[in-house]
Every structure is written in C-alpha cells, then in structure tokens.
Design a protein around this motif. Structure first.
Motif, PDB file in Angstrom:
ATOM      1  N   ARG A  10      -1.951  -5.344   4.702  1.00  0.00           N
ATOM      2  CA  ARG A  10      -0.824  -5.360   5.643  1.00  0.00           C
ATOM      3  C   ARG A  10      -0.422  -3.947   6.041  1.00  0.00           C
ATOM      4  NH1 ARG A  10       2.941  -9.904   2.684  1.00  0.00           N
ATOM      5  NH2 ARG A  10       1.606 -11.694   3.181  1.00  0.00           N
ATOM      6  N   LEU A  11      -0.430  -3.028   5.089  1.00  0.00           N
ATOM      7  CA  LEU A  11      -0.075  -1.641   5.381  1.00  0.00           C
ATOM      8  C   LEU A  11      -1.065  -1.033   6.366  1.00  0.00           C
ATOM      9  CD1 LEU A  11       1.597   0.912   4.925  1.00  0.00           C
ATOM     10  CD2 LEU A  11       0.177   1.380   2.908  1.00  0.00           C
ATOM     11  N   ALA A  12      -2.344  -1.245   6.136  1.00  0.00           N
ATOM     12  CA  ALA A  12      -3.356  -0.705   7.047  1.00  0.00           C
ATOM     13  C   ALA A  12      -3.176  -1.271   8.452  1.00  0.00           C
ATOM     14  CB  ALA A  12      -4.758  -1.012   6.523  1.00  0.00           C
ATOM     15  N   GLU A  13      -2.907  -2.561   8.551  1.00  0.00           N
ATOM     16  CA  GLU A  13      -2.702  -3.190   9.857  1.00  0.00           C
ATOM     17  C   GLU A  13      -1.444  -2.640  10.541  1.00  0.00           C
ATOM     18  OE1 GLU A  13      -2.597  -7.322   8.824  1.00  0.00           O
ATOM     19  OE2 GLU A  13      -4.782  -7.476   8.718  1.00  0.00           O
ATOM     20  N   ALA A  14      -0.384  -2.459   9.786  1.00  0.00           N
ATOM     21  CA  ALA A  14       0.865  -1.945  10.353  1.00  0.00           C
ATOM     22  C   ALA A  14       0.707  -0.501  10.804  1.00  0.00           C
ATOM     23  CB  ALA A  14       1.998  -2.076   9.338  1.00  0.00           C
ATOM     24  N   GLU A  15       0.020   0.315   9.994  1.00  0.00           N
ATOM     25  CA  GLU A  15      -0.201   1.711  10.385  1.00  0.00           C
ATOM     26  C   GLU A  15      -1.074   1.789  11.641  1.00  0.00           C
ATOM     27  OE1 GLU A  15       0.204   4.080   6.168  1.00  0.00           O
ATOM     28  OE2 GLU A  15      -1.728   3.175   6.643  1.00  0.00           O
ATOM     29  N   ASP A  16      -2.071   0.920  11.726  1.00  0.00           N
ATOM     30  CA  ASP A  16      -2.912   0.880  12.921  1.00  0.00           C
ATOM     31  C   ASP A  16      -2.089   0.476  14.142  1.00  0.00           C
ATOM     32  OD1 ASP A  16      -5.520   0.856  14.345  1.00  0.00           O
ATOM     33  OD2 ASP A  16      -5.077  -1.295  14.505  1.00  0.00           O
ATOM     34  N   LEU A  18       1.136   0.895  14.591  1.00  0.00           N
ATOM     35  CA  LEU A  18       2.017   2.007  14.949  1.00  0.00           C
ATOM     36  C   LEU A  18       1.237   3.080  15.711  1.00  0.00           C
ATOM     37  CD1 LEU A  18       4.845   3.246  14.788  1.00  0.00           C
ATOM     38  CD2 LEU A  18       4.168   4.274  12.611  1.00  0.00           C
ATOM     39  N   HIS A  19       0.035   3.361  15.267  1.00  0.00           N
ATOM     40  CA  HIS A  19      -0.811   4.333  15.951  1.00  0.00           C
ATOM     41  C   HIS A  19      -1.081   3.879  17.390  1.00  0.00           C
ATOM     42  CE1 HIS A  19      -3.957   7.242  16.743  1.00  0.00           C
ATOM     43  NE2 HIS A  19      -4.756   6.250  17.083  1.00  0.00           N
ATOM     44  N   ARG A  20      -1.400   2.613  17.557  1.00  0.00           N
ATOM     45  CA  ARG A  20      -1.665   2.099  18.905  1.00  0.00           C
ATOM     46  C   ARG A  20      -0.429   2.199  19.795  1.00  0.00           C
ATOM     47  NH1 ARG A  20      -3.668  -3.579  18.232  1.00  0.00           N
ATOM     48  NH2 ARG A  20      -2.472  -3.417  16.342  1.00  0.00           N
ATOM     49  N   LEU A  21       0.752   1.956  19.208  1.00  0.00           N
ATOM     50  CA  LEU A  21       1.989   2.125  19.984  1.00  0.00           C
ATOM     51  C   LEU A  21       2.149   3.568  20.439  1.00  0.00           C
ATOM     52  CD1 LEU A  21       4.906   0.096  18.335  1.00  0.00           C
ATOM     53  CD2 LEU A  21       3.882  -0.231  20.582  1.00  0.00           C
ATOM     54  N   HIS A  22       1.905   4.487  19.520  1.00  0.00           N
ATOM     55  CA  HIS A  22       2.029   5.908  19.853  1.00  0.00           C
ATOM     56  C   HIS A  22       0.985   6.354  20.878  1.00  0.00           C
ATOM     57  CE1 HIS A  22       5.272   6.899  17.162  1.00  0.00           C
ATOM     58  NE2 HIS A  22       4.614   6.481  16.104  1.00  0.00           N
ATOM     59  N   PRO A  41       7.149  -0.424  22.331  1.00  0.00           N
ATOM     60  CA  PRO A  41       7.521   0.976  22.109  1.00  0.00           C
ATOM     61  C   PRO A  41       8.954   1.156  21.603  1.00  0.00           C
ATOM     62  CG  PRO A  41       6.320   0.758  24.150  1.00  0.00           C
ATOM     63  CD  PRO A  41       6.575  -0.639  23.656  1.00  0.00           C
ATOM     64  N   ALA A  42       9.867   0.337  22.058  1.00  0.00           N
ATOM     65  CA  ALA A  42      11.262   0.453  21.620  1.00  0.00           C
ATOM     66  C   ALA A  42      11.450   0.002  20.180  1.00  0.00           C
ATOM     67  CB  ALA A  42      12.171  -0.362  22.535  1.00  0.00           C
ATOM     68  N   ASP A  43      10.454  -0.691  19.623  1.00  0.00           N
ATOM     69  CA  ASP A  43      10.544  -1.215  18.256  1.00  0.00           C
ATOM     70  C   ASP A  43       9.800  -0.354  17.238  1.00  0.00           C
ATOM     71  OD1 ASP A  43      11.941  -3.564  19.133  1.00  0.00           O
ATOM     72  OD2 ASP A  43      10.012  -4.369  19.807  1.00  0.00           O
ATOM     73  N   ALA A  44       9.360   0.830  17.631  1.00  0.00           N
ATOM     74  CA  ALA A  44       8.577   1.677  16.730  1.00  0.00           C
ATOM     75  C   ALA A  44       9.335   1.965  15.438  1.00  0.00           C
ATOM     76  CB  ALA A  44       8.180   2.974  17.423  1.00  0.00           C
ATOM     77  N   ALA A  45      10.638   2.165  15.505  1.00  0.00           N
ATOM     78  CA  ALA A  45      11.424   2.446  14.292  1.00  0.00           C
ATOM     79  C   ALA A  45      11.408   1.255  13.341  1.00  0.00           C
ATOM     80  CB  ALA A  45      12.856   2.814  14.656  1.00  0.00           C
ATOM     81  N   LYS A  46      11.448   0.052  13.876  1.00  0.00           N
ATOM     82  CA  LYS A  46      11.370  -1.145  13.029  1.00  0.00           C
ATOM     83  C   LYS A  46      10.021  -1.204  12.323  1.00  0.00           C
ATOM     84  CE  LYS A  46      14.358  -4.140  15.763  1.00  0.00           C
ATOM     85  NZ  LYS A  46      14.402  -5.361  16.586  1.00  0.00           N
ATOM     86  N   LEU A  47       8.973  -0.898  13.058  1.00  0.00           N
ATOM     87  CA  LEU A  47       7.637  -0.903  12.472  1.00  0.00           C
ATOM     88  C   LEU A  47       7.515   0.184  11.398  1.00  0.00           C
ATOM     89  CD1 LEU A  47       4.846  -2.139  12.414  1.00  0.00           C
ATOM     90  CD2 LEU A  47       4.244  -0.767  14.419  1.00  0.00           C
ATOM     91  N   GLU A  48       8.113   1.337  11.628  1.00  0.00           N
ATOM     92  CA  GLU A  48       8.105   2.401  10.623  1.00  0.00           C
ATOM     93  C   GLU A  48       8.853   1.970   9.363  1.00  0.00           C
ATOM     94  OE1 GLU A  48       9.693   5.632  12.909  1.00  0.00           O
ATOM     95  OE2 GLU A  48       7.725   6.141  13.746  1.00  0.00           O
ATOM     96  N   ILE A  51       6.608  -0.362   7.444  1.00  0.00           N
ATOM     97  CA  ILE A  51       5.588   0.420   6.745  1.00  0.00           C
ATOM     98  C   ILE A  51       6.170   1.048   5.481  1.00  0.00           C
ATOM     99  CG2 ILE A  51       4.211   2.551   6.927  1.00  0.00           C
ATOM    100  CD1 ILE A  51       3.687   1.719   9.877  1.00  0.00           C
ATOM    101  N   ALA A  52       7.367   1.591   5.570  1.00  0.00           N
ATOM    102  CA  ALA A  52       8.019   2.185   4.396  1.00  0.00           C
ATOM    103  C   ALA A  52       8.257   1.134   3.314  1.00  0.00           C
ATOM    104  CB  ALA A  52       9.329   2.846   4.792  1.00  0.00           C
ATOM    105  N   THR A  53       8.645  -0.066   3.724  1.00  0.00           N
ATOM    106  CA  THR A  53       8.861  -1.153   2.768  1.00  0.00           C
ATOM    107  C   THR A  53       7.550  -1.527   2.079  1.00  0.00           C
ATOM    108  OG1 THR A  53      10.697  -2.023   4.071  1.00  0.00           O
ATOM    109  CG2 THR A  53       9.659  -3.546   2.535  1.00  0.00           C
ATOM    110  N   LEU A  54       6.479  -1.622   2.852  1.00  0.00           N
ATOM    111  CA  LEU A  54       5.177  -1.939   2.267  1.00  0.00           C
ATOM    112  C   LEU A  54       4.746  -0.855   1.278  1.00  0.00           C
ATOM    113  CD1 LEU A  54       3.251  -3.251   5.395  1.00  0.00           C
ATOM    114  CD2 LEU A  54       3.943  -4.601   3.399  1.00  0.00           C
ATOM    115  N   ARG A  55       4.906   0.403   1.660  1.00  0.00           N
ATOM    116  CA  ARG A  55       4.529   1.507   0.755  1.00  0.00           C
ATOM    117  C   ARG A  55       5.323   1.454  -0.539  1.00  0.00           C
ATOM    118  NH1 ARG A  55       4.216   6.208   5.316  1.00  0.00           N
ATOM    119  NH2 ARG A  55       2.098   5.759   6.013  1.00  0.00           N
ATOM    120  N   SER A  56       6.599   1.163  -0.426  1.00  0.00           N
ATOM    121  CA  SER A  56       7.451   1.070  -1.605  1.00  0.00           C
ATOM    122  C   SER A  56       7.001  -0.066  -2.522  1.00  0.00           C
ATOM    123  CB  SER A  56       8.905   0.862  -1.172  1.00  0.00           C
ATOM    124  OG  SER A  56       9.733   0.685  -2.277  1.00  0.00           O
ATOM    125  N   GLU A  57       6.688  -1.195  -1.939  1.00  0.00           N
ATOM    126  CA  GLU A  57       6.238  -2.340  -2.732  1.00  0.00           C
ATOM    127  C   GLU A  57       4.883  -2.057  -3.389  1.00  0.00           C
ATOM    128  OE1 GLU A  57       6.789  -6.150  -4.361  1.00  0.00           O
ATOM    129  OE2 GLU A  57       8.158  -4.779  -3.383  1.00  0.00           O
TER     130      GLU A  57
END
Length: 73
Positions: A10-16, A18-22, A41-48, A51-57
């Motif tokens: 899930r983290l890899a998919e989410a990071e990918d 986010l990259h595509r959004l950027h 694009p307006a939801d990039a902060a939510k996606l970030e 990602i932080a939640t996934l990394r923490s878990e």
C-alpha cells in the motif's frame, strides 16, 4: 489490521500515486482495505498524511524505532 507485506504494498502504491500527482496527473486512484480512493492535485496533502500513517504503522509492526541521531564531536 493489515500485515506488514500488505502495508508495504500500500505504501509503494501511495508513494507512486503521489509522484504521479506531482508529475501532473489530474487524478490518481489508491486502493486500501477493499475500497478505492481517488485523489486530485488539491488532495495531495491528504495523500501525504495517508503515506505518513502507513509508514508509522510499518515502523510499529516491524519494531523499527525512529528517533534523534545523537552525534558527538
């Protein structure tokens, strides 16, 4: 609760996503727990935050401990 391998996928998919959004994609889709969430694009902060939640878990399940690096000179 998902296992470590699932969280890493899930983290890899989410990071990918986010990259595509950027890189200019107008909408990306991320699947999680049997449902798909679309981000624009307006939801990039939510996606970030996701990602932080996934990394923490992942850190919690793998026993990784992040803390300050102590250096002495």
């Amino acid at each position: 609760m998902a296992d470590l391998a699932t969280l890493r996928t899930r983290l890899a998919e989410a990071e990918d996503a986010l990259h595509r959004l950027h890189m200019g994609e107008m909408e990306v889709r991320v699947a999680s727990s049997g449902k798909a969430v679309e981000y624009g694009p307006a939801d990039a902060a939510k996606l970030e935050r996701y990602i932080a939640t996934l990394r923490s878990e992942i850190d919690r399940l793998s026993g990784a401990r992040r803390g300050p690096i102590l250096m002495s000179f």
